[in-house]
Scaffold this motif. Sequence first.
Motif, short mmCIF file in Angstrom:
data_model
loop_
_atom_site.label_atom_id
_atom_site.label_comp_id
_atom_site.label_asym_id
_atom_site.label_seq_id
_atom_site.Cartn_x
_atom_site.Cartn_y
_atom_site.Cartn_z
N PRO A 1 32.00 28.84 62.44
CA PRO A 1 32.43 29.19 61.24
C PRO A 1 31.58 30.36 60.40
N GLU A 2 30.48 30.37 60.70
CA GLU A 2 29.59 31.58 60.25
C GLU A 2 30.07 32.85 60.56
N PHE A 3 30.73 33.21 61.64
CA PHE A 3 31.33 34.38 62.20
C PHE A 3 32.47 34.58 61.43
N VAL A 4 33.42 33.55 61.07
CA VAL A 4 34.77 33.59 60.41
C VAL A 4 34.18 33.85 58.93
N TYR A 5 33.27 33.26 58.58
CA TYR A 5 32.96 33.49 56.95
C TYR A 5 32.31 34.91 56.72
N GLU A 6 31.44 35.51 57.84
CA GLU A 6 31.21 36.81 57.69
C GLU A 6 32.37 37.83 57.61
N GLU A 7 33.12 37.79 58.77
CA GLU A 7 34.67 38.85 58.64
C GLU A 7 35.08 38.68 57.45
N ASN A 8 35.40 37.25 56.85
CA ASN A 8 36.05 37.31 55.54
C ASN A 8 35.44 38.18 54.49
N MET A 9 34.20 37.99 54.42
CA MET A 9 33.27 38.55 53.33
C MET A 9 33.26 40.31 53.57
N ASN A 10 33.50 40.80 54.88
CA ASN A 10 33.67 42.06 55.12
C ASN A 10 35.25 42.51 54.74
N TYR A 11 36.25 41.72 55.36
CA TYR A 11 37.64 41.90 54.74
C TYR A 11 37.81 42.09 53.26
N ILE A 12 37.36 41.08 52.51
CA ILE A 12 37.54 40.92 51.08
C ILE A 12 36.66 42.25 50.34
N SER A 13 35.61 42.12 50.93
CA SER A 13 34.92 43.60 50.39
C SER A 13 35.68 44.87 50.34
N GLU B 1 46.31 43.94 66.80
CA GLU B 1 46.42 45.06 67.57
C GLU B 1 46.10 46.39 66.66
N HIS B 2 45.15 46.24 65.84
CA HIS B 2 44.95 47.45 65.00
C HIS B 2 43.47 47.03 64.35
N SER B 3 42.97 48.36 63.80
CA SER B 3 41.64 48.19 63.30
C SER B 3 41.53 47.53 61.94
N MET B 4 40.52 47.48 61.39
CA MET B 4 40.29 46.74 60.13
C MET B 4 40.75 47.65 59.10
N ASP B 5 40.64 48.99 59.15
CA ASP B 5 40.99 49.87 58.24
C ASP B 5 42.49 50.04 58.10
N PHE B 6 43.08 50.01 59.48
CA PHE B 6 44.40 49.95 59.28
C PHE B 6 45.09 48.60 58.65
N ALA B 7 44.54 47.50 59.01
CA ALA B 7 44.71 46.20 58.37
C ALA B 7 44.97 46.32 56.62
N ILE C 1 41.13 35.53 56.72
CA ILE C 1 41.00 35.63 58.17
C ILE C 1 40.93 34.53 58.64
N LYS C 2 41.58 33.92 59.77
CA LYS C 2 41.38 32.59 60.06
C LYS C 2 41.52 32.83 61.73
N TYR C 3 40.30 32.44 62.40
CA TYR C 3 40.21 32.75 63.71
C TYR C 3 40.29 31.09 64.30
N SER C 4 41.35 30.67 64.89
CA SER C 4 41.32 29.61 65.38
C SER C 4 40.48 29.28 66.71
N GLU C 5 40.31 30.66 67.59
CA GLU C 5 39.40 30.62 68.60
C GLU C 5 37.99 30.78 68.30
N PHE C 6 37.50 30.82 66.93
CA PHE C 6 36.38 30.85 66.73
C PHE C 6 36.13 29.72 65.89
N ALA C 7 36.77 28.62 65.95
CA ALA C 7 36.84 27.38 65.12
C ALA C 7 35.14 26.58 65.29
N THR C 8 34.55 27.03 66.47
CA THR C 8 33.28 26.34 66.58
C THR C 8 32.00 27.28 65.78
#
Length: 130
Positions: free
Chosen positions: A118-130, A79-85, A109-116
Motif C-alpha cells: 500500500p505504501e507504493f500505491v500511496y506514493e504513486e497517488n501522491m505523485n499523480y495528484i500533484s 500503455e502510456h506515460s504519466m505525462d500522457f495520462a 490509481i489502484k494497483y490491485s497487483e500491488f495490494a500487498t
Amino acid sequence: MKIITTNHGLQHRFSIENQVKMIANAGFDGIDFSDVLVENAITDSSYKQYAELLNKLADDYGIKYYQTHAPIINTLLREHSMDFAVDRIKRSIEFASLIGAEIAVIHPIKYSEFATDPEFVYEENMNYIS
C-alpha cells in the motif's frame, strides 16, 4: 433533490442521441456522463464539437450533465506515460466544463497487483495528484 443516472454501459448499444432521449424520457433530471468514446476523442480537437452536440441534446431533452468521469488512469498507465495520462485527465476536466458539468470525478490509481504494498500505491497517488 435531483435524480440522475449514468449513461455508462449504454454507449456500446445506443447512439448518444438515444442515450440522452432514453434517460430524459425515463424521468431523470440529469446524467452522470461517463462515455468511453470521449476518452478517445479528447486527444484531438473533436471533443469540442462533441461537447456542442451534447449541449444541443441536453437542451432538446431538458436534461443536464451534472457530473462526468475522467478516464481511469490505471487503464492509461498500462500503455502510456504519466505525462500522457495527466494530459488526458486535464482535457477531460475541460470537457466537463464545456458540457456544463459541475463535478468531474477523478479516480485514484489502484494497483490491485500491488495490494500487498500500500505504501507504493500511496506514493504513486501522491505523485499523480500533484
